[in-house]
Design a protein around this motif. Sequence first.
Motif, PDB file in Angstrom:
ATOM      1  N   ILE B   5      -3.646 -89.893 -29.103  1.00 10.98           N
ATOM      2  CA  ILE B   5      -4.718 -90.318 -28.201  1.00 10.98           C
ATOM      3  C   ILE B   5      -4.530 -91.797 -27.923  1.00 10.98           C
ATOM      4  O   ILE B   5      -4.498 -92.611 -28.846  1.00 10.98           O
ATOM      5  N   LYS B   6      -4.320 -92.089 -26.668  1.00  7.52           N
ATOM      6  CA  LYS B   6      -4.075 -93.494 -26.317  1.00  7.52           C
ATOM      7  C   LYS B   6      -5.363 -94.124 -25.818  1.00  7.52           C
ATOM      8  O   LYS B   6      -6.161 -93.471 -25.143  1.00  7.52           O
ATOM      9  N   HIS B   7      -5.487 -95.367 -26.134  1.00 11.16           N
ATOM     10  CA  HIS B   7      -6.684 -96.090 -25.721  1.00 11.16           C
ATOM     11  C   HIS B   7      -6.295 -97.136 -24.694  1.00 11.16           C
ATOM     12  O   HIS B   7      -5.160 -97.626 -24.695  1.00 11.16           O
ATOM     13  N   ALA B   8      -7.201 -97.407 -23.841  1.00 11.64           N
ATOM     14  CA  ALA B   8      -6.950 -98.431 -22.839  1.00 11.64           C
ATOM     15  C   ALA B   8      -6.719 -99.767 -23.537  1.00 11.64           C
ATOM     16  O   ALA B   8      -7.172 -99.992 -24.653  1.00 11.64           O
ATOM     17  N   GLU B   9      -5.965-100.615 -22.848  1.00  6.50           N
ATOM     18  CA  GLU B   9      -5.627-101.906 -23.437  1.00  6.50           C
ATOM     19  C   GLU B   9      -6.901-102.699 -23.737  1.00  6.50           C
ATOM     20  O   GLU B   9      -7.815-102.756 -22.916  1.00  6.50           O
ATOM     21  N   GLY B  10      -6.911-103.264 -24.885  1.00 13.94           N
ATOM     22  CA  GLY B  10      -8.088-104.047 -25.276  1.00 13.94           C
ATOM     23  C   GLY B  10      -9.263-103.198 -25.719  1.00 13.94           C
ATOM     24  O   GLY B  10     -10.341-103.675 -25.966  1.00 13.94           O
ATOM     25  N   MET B  11      -9.044-101.915 -25.783  1.00 14.21           N
ATOM     26  CA  MET B  11     -10.130-101.016 -26.196  1.00 14.21           C
ATOM     27  C   MET B  11      -9.735-100.303 -27.486  1.00 14.21           C
ATOM     28  O   MET B  11      -9.632 -99.085 -27.546  1.00 14.21           O
ATOM     29  N   GLU B  12      -9.433-101.072 -28.475  1.00 14.46           N
ATOM     30  CA  GLU B  12      -9.046-100.492 -29.752  1.00 14.46           C
ATOM     31  C   GLU B  12     -10.192 -99.657 -30.303  1.00 14.46           C
ATOM     32  O   GLU B  12     -11.351-100.036 -30.181  1.00 14.46           O
ATOM     33  N   PRO B  13      -9.860 -98.483 -30.874  1.00 17.70           N
ATOM     34  CA  PRO B  13     -10.942 -97.687 -31.436  1.00 17.70           C
ATOM     35  C   PRO B  13     -11.596 -98.430 -32.582  1.00 17.70           C
ATOM     36  O   PRO B  13     -10.924 -98.944 -33.474  1.00 17.70           O
ATOM     37  N   ARG B  14     -12.878 -98.513 -32.513  1.00 19.57           N
ATOM     38  CA  ARG B  14     -13.591 -99.286 -33.533  1.00 19.57           C
ATOM     39  C   ARG B  14     -14.725 -98.454 -34.118  1.00 19.57           C
ATOM     40  O   ARG B  14     -15.403 -97.769 -33.376  1.00 19.57           O
ATOM     41  N   MET B  15     -14.875 -98.535 -35.379  1.00 18.01           N
ATOM     42  CA  MET B  15     -15.985 -97.823 -36.018  1.00 18.01           C
ATOM     43  C   MET B  15     -16.741 -98.834 -36.860  1.00 18.01           C
ATOM     44  O   MET B  15     -16.117 -99.574 -37.627  1.00 18.01           O
ATOM     45  N   ASP B  16     -17.996 -98.883 -36.651  1.00 20.16           N
ATOM     46  CA  ASP B  16     -18.719 -99.902 -37.403  1.00 20.16           C
ATOM     47  C   ASP B  16     -18.772 -99.526 -38.889  1.00 20.16           C
ATOM     48  O   ASP B  16     -18.579 -98.373 -39.274  1.00 20.16           O
ATOM     49  N   VAL B  17     -19.006-100.546 -39.657  1.00 23.25           N
ATOM     50  CA  VAL B  17     -18.918-100.395 -41.117  1.00 23.25           C
ATOM     51  C   VAL B  17     -19.907 -99.344 -41.625  1.00 23.25           C
ATOM     52  O   VAL B  17     -19.577 -98.533 -42.490  1.00 23.25           O
ATOM     53  N   GLY B  18     -21.098 -99.353 -41.011  1.00 28.42           N
ATOM     54  CA  GLY B  18     -22.134 -98.419 -41.459  1.00 28.42           C
ATOM     55  C   GLY B  18     -21.692 -96.979 -41.262  1.00 28.42           C
ATOM     56  O   GLY B  18     -21.831 -96.137 -42.159  1.00 28.42           O
ATOM     57  N   THR B  19     -21.121 -96.689 -40.081  1.00 34.85           N
ATOM     58  CA  THR B  19     -20.689 -95.320 -39.798  1.00 34.85           C
ATOM     59  C   THR B  19     -19.578 -94.910 -40.753  1.00 34.85           C
ATOM     60  O   THR B  19     -19.574 -93.783 -41.276  1.00 34.85           O
ATOM     61  N   ALA B  20     -18.641 -95.828 -40.971  1.00 37.70           N
ATOM     62  CA  ALA B  20     -17.531 -95.520 -41.881  1.00 37.70           C
ATOM     63  C   ALA B  20     -18.063 -95.215 -43.286  1.00 37.70           C
ATOM     64  O   ALA B  20     -17.609 -94.271 -43.942  1.00 37.70           O
ATOM     65  N   ARG B  21     -19.038 -96.015 -43.678  1.00 37.90           N
ATOM     66  CA  ARG B  21     -19.587 -95.815 -45.020  1.00 37.90           C
ATOM     67  C   ARG B  21     -20.295 -94.450 -45.124  1.00 37.90           C
ATOM     68  O   ARG B  21     -20.134 -93.722 -46.093  1.00 37.90           O
ATOM     69  N   LYS B  22     -21.016 -94.128 -44.047  1.00 36.15           N
ATOM     70  CA  LYS B  22     -21.730 -92.841 -44.038  1.00 36.15           C
ATOM     71  C   LYS B  22     -20.744 -91.680 -44.077  1.00 36.15           C
ATOM     72  O   LYS B  22     -20.977 -90.687 -44.767  1.00 36.15           O
ATOM     73  N   LEU B  23     -19.675 -91.818 -43.292  1.00 36.68           N
ATOM     74  CA  LEU B  23     -18.687 -90.736 -43.254  1.00 36.68           C
ATOM     75  C   LEU B  23     -18.041 -90.549 -44.625  1.00 36.68           C
ATOM     76  O   LEU B  23     -17.794 -89.428 -45.053  1.00 36.68           O
TER      77      LEU B  23
END
Lengths: 509, 176
Positions: B5-23
């Motif tokens: 899955i490619k992302h547009a330039e400058g649109m790095e996939p980002r997950m906030d810390v809270g979501t990562a912690r919940k997951l």
Amino acid sequence: MLEVLKGVANLLGGPMSSVVDLAGNALGLPPVVTNAVKTVGGVMTGNVMMAASGAIGVAEELSKHPPAKTEYRAQQDASRACDGYARRSAPPSSPGSPLDPKLLDHEVALKTVEANFSYLDMLDGKKDGSLSKADLQRVAADRDVSPSLRDAARVLVSDSARFEQWETTPGLTGNPFAVIASMRDDDRITLLNVKGALAGLSADFAKYGRPEKPEASRPCPPSEPPPKGVDGAPSTPGGTSGTGCSPRPGGGAPSSGGTSSSGGTSGGTSGGTGASKDGALDPDFEGYRDALKVLSGNWDTFDTAVGRKDDKLTMANFHAILADKAASPTLKRCAQFFVDHSAYFNRLEMAAGIGGPDGTASRKDLTAALQSVAAVPEPESSTSSSSSSGSGSKASGGSSSKVRDILDNPNMSIEEKIQAILMVITEDTDDELLSVMNDMASARDERAKLGTGQKDKERAAKLDTSMQELELRLQKLMEKRKAMFDLMSNMSSKFNEMAKTAISNLRSA
Amino acid sequence: MNRIIKHAEGMEPRMDVGTARKLKAFARGESTWAEVEGMTFEEAKAIAQVGCELAAAGRLDEARILFEGLVEGNPRDSAARAALGTVYQKLGRLDEAVAEYSAALARDSANPVALANRGELYLRKGERQGFTDLANAVEVDPHGETAAGRRARALVKAIALVAVEQLRGDATPSSA
């Protein structure tokens, strides 16, 4: 079913209770159920027709309540019911009233005490027309007294500051001696005090709005408001097809009668969040927050405004600041806020819950009040426009209310609104500029008075550093001001151009 | 290696810390999917309300989907499990219904819906446990605040009448 009933009716010549007990034991039914059956049997012993109707009633009841009716019956323990679900981080919505929601409990308690005053007065064996704190404490712990009275007594004694307030509240009567007597601070509350307190509460509610109890809409501790009606409305006993969710007894609004308040106020405002029904903060509350910040940063200035340093603030301090021509506009704005909003000063002076409502706020109160307001998130709406300048500083509480007024003004066009908001922000910048310059002047004066000792040198070094910071802040503020003017100028010319274009288009059309 | 899955330039996939912690907590089984999703008890109740209405309207499959979703989101919600049990019961999936009631009672032994309905199912199977469940349902809902509680009360009355008749029948030949 009638066959069954006939047999039962014939059997009733014998000892029905023992038969039912036998049946209960044989079936392994608990006593409560066996007793219920005994009641049925008791009805049947009287009259065969009545017995028949009882059996038919059971059949009807069964047909009324079909099996497997879908119901959502949440656990009665709110914390367990919410287990596994996300908790809302937002504070509970409460009304725009700055008054402490606990006052609602006090109102109920006072009304209960008023209605049962004679009874409570006689509980200690003598009728002296007053209730001492000890009396109320005894009532709160007395299991022979009704729960409502116990709760009322508990509410009153759990908050000593507010009890002191109630016991000194003058009652409404034509007898001046009785009024004076009712104002005595003797840890005793009279019927006049109660009536006076209720009148005062009603007046406060009328003036500031009735606070909403946060718990009333919160089954989930600590902060989850439930939708009313889903769990609160009982399903119809008739059992028509499809009731919604089942009721949870007592799940609605448990009275926090036993909770101790963090402090009462004569205005009755401590502990209120200041959030409005729609979740937006009360503009006055934002003003309070800002005033507290200013107060925190300039405590000594306020403290010494009346000519002495006693680490206490009264209204006189604020009046002195207002009268002081040398005081900065920020300080004056802060002082003006507390002068204009005495309820908020009451809230401040009782924030730490120490002492009674004596019109004196200490530094501890300020710290407690700052902690209290810090629990309420700051609104973002008023900061959006100021962030355009790049500084990220937020508009003050006074200006935020002004901005809201401008936004809500139906008589202004969008261009006028934008310009007016920019003007408000510019005014704030000006105030901030003056404040910084004032601080610089103070620092310079202090620097000039320093001697050549070691401590003085250290202080001088600190002052130099803070002076540099102030200069930097001044520079940024000047840039912000310039940017603001440029923006206003550009917008004005753009609006002008747009208007011209529109007019020319209309002309050519 | 190229990303699938490619992302547009400058649109790095980002997950906030809270979501990562919940997951992570969800992966460890420490939190429910409802918590990861941020579903509150209120929202669950609102969904359950819809489910109740669908079931009452006879749209059992839709109600089942809703309650299954709720249970999947938060298996700790005993009320949702009991409600799902009722839907299964109406759909004729009796074993699953009993399983759901039992799961609900494992978390909340005072759930009148699960007690009453499981009791009735047990009784239909001829299991004595059914009496206990029904009696417990009457005990936990003495005022008949739930339809299940009211049904349990009516059932207990009827059963007691039948029992009295049975006892009378047993007593008559011996006395004769």
